[in-house]
Design an enzyme around this catalytic site. Structure first.
Site, PDB file in Angstrom:
ATOM      1  N   GLU A   1       7.201 -11.711   3.825  1.00 32.23           N
ATOM      2  CA  GLU A   1       5.883 -11.118   3.651  1.00 32.23           C
ATOM      3  C   GLU A   1       5.778 -10.361   2.332  1.00 32.23           C
ATOM      4  O   GLU A   1       4.712 -10.241   1.764  1.00 32.23           O
ATOM      5  CB  GLU A   1       5.589 -10.176   4.829  1.00 32.23           C
ATOM      6  CG  GLU A   1       4.115  -9.986   5.093  1.00 32.23           C
ATOM      7  CD  GLU A   1       3.851  -9.040   6.256  1.00 32.23           C
ATOM      8  OE1 GLU A   1       2.687  -8.766   6.501  1.00 32.23           O
ATOM      9  OE2 GLU A   1       4.807  -8.578   6.905  1.00 32.23           O
TER      10      GLU A   1
ATOM     11  N   SER B   1       5.007   0.254   5.159  1.00 26.13           N
ATOM     12  CA  SER B   1       4.259   1.222   4.346  1.00 26.13           C
ATOM     13  C   SER B   1       5.050   1.544   3.083  1.00 26.13           C
ATOM     14  O   SER B   1       6.257   1.313   3.009  1.00 26.13           O
ATOM     15  CB  SER B   1       4.025   2.505   5.142  1.00 26.13           C
ATOM     16  OG  SER B   1       5.241   3.224   5.229  1.00 26.13           O
TER      17      SER B   1
ATOM     18  N   GLU C   1       6.042   4.229   2.042  1.00 23.40           N
ATOM     19  CA  GLU C   1       7.126   5.178   2.324  1.00 23.40           C
ATOM     20  C   GLU C   1       8.347   4.436   2.883  1.00 23.40           C
ATOM     21  O   GLU C   1       9.489   4.741   2.533  1.00 23.40           O
ATOM     22  CB  GLU C   1       6.649   6.257   3.311  1.00 23.40           C
ATOM     23  CG  GLU C   1       5.667   7.245   2.691  1.00 23.40           C
ATOM     24  CD  GLU C   1       4.292   6.651   2.386  1.00 23.40           C
ATOM     25  OE1 GLU C   1       3.883   5.693   3.081  1.00 23.40           O
ATOM     26  OE2 GLU C   1       3.633   7.119   1.444  1.00 23.40           O
TER      27      GLU C   1
END
Lengths: 387, 395
Positions: free
Chosen positions: B244, B380, B382
């Protein structure tokens, strides 16, 4: 698309890496070198010459390697990684660059072999008190003496390596107004010629520079690089573009070393009973440094690709973008490294501060981030508007 | 070292561009260009145009319809796709589930699913995230219990993109309730027509309907719909999430957006001059262009390195592509919002066609709101920083 080095390039990289890593293993050696008369180690400079590094960009006819921006990048990267202070930029990239691009056959034959052997150093005198980052802002004057020579008057500021250079390449106005693009000439002037006064000093990053005044300095016809009717500014801009590519490589080397130093420090420094690198807030900061470094490294590759671009407008636009990225990354990596080190980062006996100071001066060199962002926006940016 | 494209690569780019601009339905490209929502029919039409050319899943192995292109060709293809406002081939089919079935599936599964997946005759959706399992995906609670020769699935998935169009869902479900976290999960293919599935739309802050909640209530699934080994679904998931990140930088898209922002900002007046002639605005655009050029070179470096890597695990440097790519995408939506200015204020969810005239500004705010997602999904930013900290910096 191939990012690999050739065998010859790998050899250059290995030799310069090994030489500088040994020469700069101890900060005390660097401090001693700064006290030498030239402000750097003449012994190191000889090693640059012996390894052939001073001949990289010059034609084989003059004893050079006939190599290009990639090889220069390898040397500058090593200089950056070791926070080295030898005047490679001023002699080989700036001075040598102007000789390569604009010098006459006789000038090249007279000067380049000495540069390559390490016995003759050059400096580019272009900046003036009022010029800030505008290369066309030249008020020093070169008045024709009617016999093909010129009489030079004016003052140049912060001439890198200018305090001990054997030959200065001076940018002066032949005609036109202070900021005209036309009418700019380039001249060879002996460092100790009559009428030349040099005030040398140390720079923030441990190098040397000089403020130089020229009072009725006589320039013979044989020392004119770009005289009346030739486009001295175009050559100057080309060389500054090459210097930006070289500085990008130096900054990348310095950032890489500084980042490594910081990550190592985070893994070893203990507070609250644990390595401070176990704290996520510090990990993420060092990841942001890494990202800034890698984005800069990518722009460094772009710089080596575009340094040889023949279309001047395209090349200038690209180098403006390069300098913006390098400047931003350098500032972020430098400031963050000092912060993550804490108190030790503030001391001269630790290497982090040396890198930070050099990176700060690189951001300033030839135009800071703001200057080049404005220049890039003025030039329409990198991507054309949709039709 | 030679960082220029070869004449062959430039010729390939021209071929791709010609195809994109002549064979993909123009109305779909127009809608994509201005940021208007695409219908299922739009996405199917564009996907099928690519499939007909043999370009719906370029990175699949050749035996299953892939192209055998070099990494640089893949890069050029993606860049031209995005630069010409062609929607990506449906990622749930060709980038997510397809590669998993190719890598982990049985011959029967490959024969049954891949052709329809390739041609978008069947639409897939991703049943991964749950209300209690986002960044900590392995904390998922949906169960698949073997009973009477079939799996019985119970639980809830969320953020399921375009589930409203889907025929099939690839689901991560817990098959071993005793095992710790990653160890008891399986990768199971579920027919969306199965009794017990409820799809509930989630309206997002842009006003759109992209994502859904999907409820599984005693949904019965044949055992042969398991992909790979039972309780080893985490391997499939990791493989899929790695894929992805490839192409997630969306460099071509950001380039296209910047070109359009410049076009529009040259027409919008700010005082006595155009917005584009405003130095501060022009510098903001230029700053994004610099970051984008750097990211483009970073992507090429990652590609060049990937071509030499032995392992098929993702290059941790691709986390940089995700972080910077999403930041730049968001920056372009911020700039467009600034160009639109007061024209961005009206909320026009029912405007069917804002492609022409004064309506260019209508998608600016929705797109800005919508694109906050790009630094959240796909791991994300992070989480990406955690990946770099661990895998690259060795913390």
């Amino acid at each position: 698309m191939d990012f690999d080095l050739s065998d010859d390039q790998r050899q250059i990289k290995d030799s310069v890496d090994r030489m500088l890593a040994a020469a700069y293993a101890d900060l005390k050696t660097k401090a001693a070198a700064q006290k030498e008369p030239a402000g750097f180690s003449v012994g190191n400079w000889k090693q640059f010459a012996d390894l052939g590094l001073l001949g990289i960009p010059f034609a084989e006819d003059h004893g050079g390697l006939g190599a290009g921006p990639v090889e220069t990048m390898l040397v500058m990267d090593a200089i950056g990684r070791n926070a080295a202070i030898e005047p490679y930029l001023s002699t080989v990239v700036l001075g040598g660059g102007l000789l390569r691009h604009a010098g006459t056959a006789a000038q090249k034959a007279a000067l380049i072999p000495g540069v390559i052997e390490g016995t003759h150093r050059l400096a580019l005198a272009h900046q003036e008190r009022q010029s800030r980052f505008d290369l066309a802002d030249v008020s020093a004057t070169a008045r024709s003496d009617g016999a093909g020579g010129y009489i030079l008057n004016g003052e140049k500021l912060v001439v890198l390596g200018g305090d001990s250079a054997d030959t200065l390449i001076v940018v002066a106005r032949i005609d036109g107004q202070r900021r005209d693009r036309a009418g700019i000439g380039l001249f060879l002037v002996g460092g100790t010629a009559a009428g030349v006064t040099r005030k040398g000093y140390a720079t923030q990053d441990g190098g040397r520079a000089a403020d130089i005044t020229f009072a009725n300095v006589k320039i013979g016809a044989e020392d004119v690089i770009a005289g009346k009717g030739s486009d001295g500014l175009a050559s100057l801009e080309h060389v500054i573009d090459e210097a930006i590519a070289a500085l990008a490589a130096e900054a990348i080397g310095a950032m890489a070393a500084l980042h490594d130093l910081t990550v190592d420090y985070l893994k070893t420094r203990k507070q609250f009973g644990v390595a401070i690198g176990s704290f996520q807030v510090l990990q993420h900061k060092s990841v942001d440094m890494f990202t800034a470094l890698e984005q800069a490294r990518s722009m460094g590759y772009y710089a080596t690709m575009m340094a040889a671009e023949p279309n001047a407008a395209e090349r200038r636009r690209a180098m403006a973008a390069v300098k913006v990225q390098i400047g931003k990354s350098a500032k972020f990596v430098g400031e963050t490294a000092i912060q993550l080190h804490g108190g030790i980062g503030m001391t001269m006996e630790y290497k982090a501060g040396h890198y930070f100071k050099r990176l700060t001066m690189i951001e300033m060199a030839f135009g800071n981030t703001e200057h080049f962002l404005r220049a890039l926006a003025h030039a329409g940016g990198l991507i054309p508007a949709a039709a | 070292m030679d960082l220029r494209f070869t004449p062959e690569e430039n010729a390939f780019r021209a071929e791709v561009r010609t195809f994109m601009t002549t064979e993909v339905p123009l109305h779909v490209r127009k809608k994509t260009e201005v940021g208007e929502g695409l219908s299922k029919a739009d996405l199917v039409a564009s996907h099928k145009a690519l499939a007909k050319k043999g370009w719906a899943a370029p990175h699949w192995p050749k035996a299953y319809g892939g192209t055998g292109w070099t990494p640089i060709q893949h890069h050029i293809f993606t860049e031209e796709l995005q630069a010409n406002s062609v929607p990506q081939p449906l990622p749930f089919n060709v980038s997510m589930c397809g590669p998993v079935i190719i890598a982990f599936g049985t011959e029967e599964q490959k024969k049954r699913y891949l052709p329809k997946m390739y041609n978008l005759d069947e639409w897939w959706c991703q049943g991964f995230s749950e209300p209690g399992a986002g960044s900590d995906l392995a904390g998922l609670k949906t169960t698949a219990v073997k009973n009477d020769g079939q799996y019985v699935i119970n639980g809830q998935k969320t953020w399921t993109t375009l589930a409203q169009h889907a025929d099939w869902c690839f689901v991560l479900a817990r098959t071993d309730m005793e095992a710790k976290k990653q160890l008891g999960i399986s990768f199971i293919l579920v027919d969306m027509k199965s009794p017990g599935i409820t799809v509930r739309p989630i309206q997002t802050i842009d006003g759109g309907h992209e994502v859904n909640e999907v409820f599984f209530d005693d949904v019965k699934v044949p055992l042969e719909n398991l992909v790979g080994q039972e309780n080893r679904g985490w391997d499939c998931a990791k493989f899929l999430l790695g894929n992805e990140r490839v192409g997630i930088a969306r460099i071509g898209l950001s380039k296209q957006r910047i070109g359009r922002i410049k076009q529009l900002a040259a027409k919008v007046m700010s005082g006595d001059k155009s917005l584009m002639a405003d130095e501060r605005f022009a510098e903001k655009v230029a700053a994004v262009e610099v970051e984008l050029k750097a990211l483009e070179m970073t992507q090429l470096r990652v590609l060049a390195e990937d071509a030499k890597r032995k392992s098929n695990m993702p290059n941790p440097a691709s986390s940089i592509l995700k972080i910077k790519g999403s930041e730049i995408q968001q920056a372009t939506t911020e700039l467009l919002l600034e160009v639109a200015g007061p024209l961005s204020v009206p909320y026009l969810p029912d405007e069917a066609d804002f492609g022409d005239g004064d309506h260019w500004a209508a998608p600016a705010a929705p797109q800005y709101f919508n694109f906050r997602k790009v630094s959240i999904y796909g791991g994300s930013n992070e989480i990406q920083r955690n990946i770099i900290a661990k895998a690259v910096l060795g913390f």
